[in-house]
Design a protein around this motif. Structure first.
Motif, PDB file in Angstrom:
ATOM      1  N   SER A 117      58.818  24.018  35.801  1.00 48.59           N
ATOM      2  CA  SER A 117      59.756  22.935  35.479  1.00 48.59           C
ATOM      3  C   SER A 117      59.205  21.596  35.955  1.00 48.59           C
ATOM      4  O   SER A 117      58.306  21.533  36.794  1.00 48.59           O
ATOM      5  CB  SER A 117      61.130  23.194  36.108  1.00 48.59           C
ATOM      6  N   ILE A 118      59.765  20.540  35.384  1.00 48.10           N
ATOM      7  CA  ILE A 118      59.420  19.167  35.750  1.00 48.10           C
ATOM      8  C   ILE A 118      60.687  18.500  36.272  1.00 48.10           C
ATOM      9  O   ILE A 118      61.681  18.393  35.557  1.00 48.10           O
ATOM     10  CB  ILE A 118      58.876  18.383  34.552  1.00 48.10           C
ATOM     11  N   GLU A 119      60.656  18.073  37.519  1.00 41.16           N
ATOM     12  CA  GLU A 119      61.795  17.372  38.115  1.00 41.16           C
ATOM     13  C   GLU A 119      61.480  15.880  38.164  1.00 41.16           C
ATOM     14  O   GLU A 119      60.458  15.471  38.730  1.00 41.16           O
ATOM     15  CB  GLU A 119      62.063  17.903  39.523  1.00 41.16           C
ATOM     16  N   ILE A 120      62.342  15.078  37.561  1.00 38.88           N
ATOM     17  CA  ILE A 120      62.110  13.641  37.490  1.00 38.88           C
ATOM     18  C   ILE A 120      63.221  12.923  38.248  1.00 38.88           C
ATOM     19  O   ILE A 120      64.407  13.115  37.968  1.00 38.88           O
ATOM     20  CB  ILE A 120      62.053  13.167  36.030  1.00 38.88           C
ATOM     21  N   THR A 121      62.835  12.129  39.239  1.00 34.53           N
ATOM     22  CA  THR A 121      63.789  11.340  40.025  1.00 34.53           C
ATOM     23  C   THR A 121      63.491   9.854  39.816  1.00 34.53           C
ATOM     24  O   THR A 121      62.612   9.483  39.043  1.00 34.53           O
ATOM     25  CB  THR A 121      63.688  11.687  41.517  1.00 34.53           C
ATOM     26  N   ASP A 122      64.218   9.014  40.521  1.00 37.17           N
ATOM     27  CA  ASP A 122      63.986   7.567  40.405  1.00 37.17           C
ATOM     28  C   ASP A 122      62.587   7.171  40.865  1.00 37.17           C
ATOM     29  O   ASP A 122      62.035   6.166  40.402  1.00 37.17           O
ATOM     30  CB  ASP A 122      65.010   6.790  41.236  1.00 37.17           C
ATOM     31  N   THR A 123      62.003   7.963  41.782  1.00 36.12           N
ATOM     32  CA  THR A 123      60.736   7.555  42.391  1.00 36.12           C
ATOM     33  C   THR A 123      59.588   8.526  42.173  1.00 36.12           C
ATOM     34  O   THR A 123      58.436   8.172  42.417  1.00 36.12           O
ATOM     35  CB  THR A 123      60.905   7.378  43.910  1.00 36.12           C
ATOM     36  N   GLN A 124      59.888   9.768  41.707  1.00 39.33           N
ATOM     37  CA  GLN A 124      58.832  10.774  41.606  1.00 39.33           C
ATOM     38  C   GLN A 124      58.965  11.628  40.353  1.00 39.33           C
ATOM     39  O   GLN A 124      60.052  11.755  39.771  1.00 39.33           O
ATOM     40  CB  GLN A 124      58.861  11.704  42.835  1.00 39.33           C
ATOM     41  N   VAL A 125      57.850  12.227  39.979  1.00 40.59           N
ATOM     42  CA  VAL A 125      57.812  13.298  38.986  1.00 40.59           C
ATOM     43  C   VAL A 125      57.205  14.504  39.692  1.00 40.59           C
ATOM     44  O   VAL A 125      56.053  14.455  40.143  1.00 40.59           O
ATOM     45  CB  VAL A 125      56.965  12.921  37.755  1.00 40.59           C
ATOM     46  N   ILE A 126      57.983  15.573  39.835  1.00 43.62           N
ATOM     47  CA  ILE A 126      57.565  16.734  40.621  1.00 43.62           C
ATOM     48  C   ILE A 126      57.398  17.931  39.692  1.00 43.62           C
ATOM     49  O   ILE A 126      58.308  18.273  38.927  1.00 43.62           O
ATOM     50  CB  ILE A 126      58.597  17.064  41.713  1.00 43.62           C
ATOM     51  N   PHE A 127      56.242  18.589  39.755  1.00 42.85           N
ATOM     52  CA  PHE A 127      55.961  19.756  38.928  1.00 42.85           C
ATOM     53  C   PHE A 127      56.139  21.010  39.783  1.00 42.85           C
ATOM     54  O   PHE A 127      55.403  21.230  40.753  1.00 42.85           O
ATOM     55  CB  PHE A 127      54.542  19.683  38.369  1.00 42.85           C
ATOM     56  N   HIS A 128      57.132  21.819  39.420  1.00 38.10           N
ATOM     57  CA  HIS A 128      57.386  23.075  40.118  1.00 38.10           C
ATOM     58  C   HIS A 128      56.614  24.160  39.363  1.00 38.10           C
ATOM     59  O   HIS A 128      57.035  24.606  38.288  1.00 38.10           O
ATOM     60  CB  HIS A 128      58.884  23.370  40.157  1.00 38.10           C
ATOM     61  N   TRP A 129      55.489  24.555  39.927  1.00 42.11           N
ATOM     62  CA  TRP A 129      54.531  25.417  39.230  1.00 42.11           C
ATOM     63  C   TRP A 129      53.792  26.248  40.261  1.00 42.11           C
ATOM     64  O   TRP A 129      53.369  25.730  41.299  1.00 42.11           O
ATOM     65  CB  TRP A 129      53.543  24.532  38.457  1.00 42.11           C
ATOM     66  N   ASP A 130      53.598  27.556  39.995  1.00 39.24           N
ATOM     67  CA  ASP A 130      52.984  28.402  41.016  1.00 39.24           C
ATOM     68  C   ASP A 130      51.478  28.609  40.828  1.00 39.24           C
ATOM     69  O   ASP A 130      50.855  29.400  41.542  1.00 39.24           O
ATOM     70  CB  ASP A 130      53.698  29.759  41.105  1.00 39.24           C
ATOM     71  N   ASN A 131      50.873  27.878  39.871  1.00 36.13           N
ATOM     72  CA  ASN A 131      49.418  27.920  39.678  1.00 36.13           C
ATOM     73  C   ASN A 131      48.872  29.321  39.443  1.00 36.13           C
ATOM     74  O   ASN A 131      47.809  29.684  39.926  1.00 36.13           O
ATOM     75  CB  ASN A 131      48.679  27.273  40.859  1.00 36.13           C
ATOM     76  N   THR A 132      49.598  30.131  38.676  1.00 35.83           N
ATOM     77  CA  THR A 132      49.118  31.467  38.331  1.00 35.83           C
ATOM     78  C   THR A 132      48.924  31.557  36.822  1.00 35.83           C
ATOM     79  O   THR A 132      49.240  30.621  36.084  1.00 35.83           O
ATOM     80  CB  THR A 132      50.116  32.551  38.784  1.00 35.83           C
TER      81      THR A 132
END
Length: 255
Positions: A228-243
């Motif tokens: 998933s991609i979490e987008i906030t006012d200050t960040q873009v965070i990629f929730h990914w387990d690199n598998t």
């Protein structure tokens, strides 16, 4: 799924999709909500047909079936499916979710064998794709979008490119990215190196909005890997387990 932003005309998908090139129009599935979008409705024996149930609930399983059965092969992932038909004929593919009506689409397979491009090469065993995400803000407008650069771990012959596609399902807010194979010219050359290629979602969204969005990546024709991609006012965070042969780095971007 096709796969609108493709560097090579391939029958991919979706989403889920697999990358669905012919299943999209202006970044959206080419079927109304509750109906099935497909790469083609008339194709050849063993030609991959990518389908997706438009507007499907991403939290529920989509059940796929075909009539007549027995001459087909199927790979499914969430709301998408990849079909191969082994005999000429007419088939009715059905898709449904719990509590929803069944959708049907008729597929005609002609008596001709599908032959893929002779200059496509599978990824080497154990290869890995590294996706480098970027958050892009237009210097001349309020437009913002995400961009991914994919790079192989292994080396391939000179002048090779990646067979890639991207897709954004506006009905579910899902991002799809597909890296299928390596493409190369007839004269491959004598040198080799890792391959890099970039895809972006500028054509799908006028502006990136806050929220959490599903991300699906298909690599080397394997079932989609989900994050998933979490987008906030200050960040873009990629929730990914690199598998699954796909690494996303960096995992956090400043916005």
């Amino acid at each position: 799924m096709s796969m609108k932003k493709s560097t090579y005309t391939f029958a991919l998908i979706i989403a889920a999709i697999f990358t669905i090139t012919a299943c999209t129009k202006d970044g959206k599935l080419n079927a109304p909500t509750g109906q099935i979008a497909a790469t083609f409705t008339r194709g050849k024996i063993n030609q991959p047909d990518l389908m997706a149930l438009s507007g499907a609930d991403s939290t529920k399983v989509v059940n796929w079936s075909v009539s007549p059965a027995g001459s087909d092969s199927l790979i499914t992932q969430r709301n998408a499916s990849k079909w191969f038909f082994k005999k000429a004929g007419t088939y009715v593919v059905s898709a449904s979710q719990s509590g929803s009506a069944t959708a049907n689409i008729t597929i005609t397979i002609i008596d001709s064998l599908y032959v893929p491009t002779p200059y496509a090469t599978p990824f080497t065993a154990g290869d890995q794709i590294t996706l480098k995400p970027q958050y892009i803000k237009s210097a001349t407008s309020d437009s913002t979008y995400l961009l991914f650069t994919a790079t192989t771990k292994d080396s391939y012959c000179a002048n090779s490119t990646l067979d890639m596609g991207d897709f954004y399902d506006s009905s579910t807010g899902s991002y799809y990215l597909q890296v299928t194979q390596v493409l190369h010219p007839h004269d491959c050359g004598t040198t080799s190196s890792p391959i890099s290629q970039t895809l972006n979602y500028a054509g799908y969204l006028k502006s990136v909005s806050n929220g959490t969005y599903p991300l699906y990546v298909e690599f080397n024709n394997q079932p989609n890997i989900a994050g998933s991609i979490e987008i906030t006012d200050t960040q873009v965070i990629f929730h990914w387990d690199n598998t699954g042969g796909v690494v996303i780095t960096p995992s956090t971007l400043s916005r």
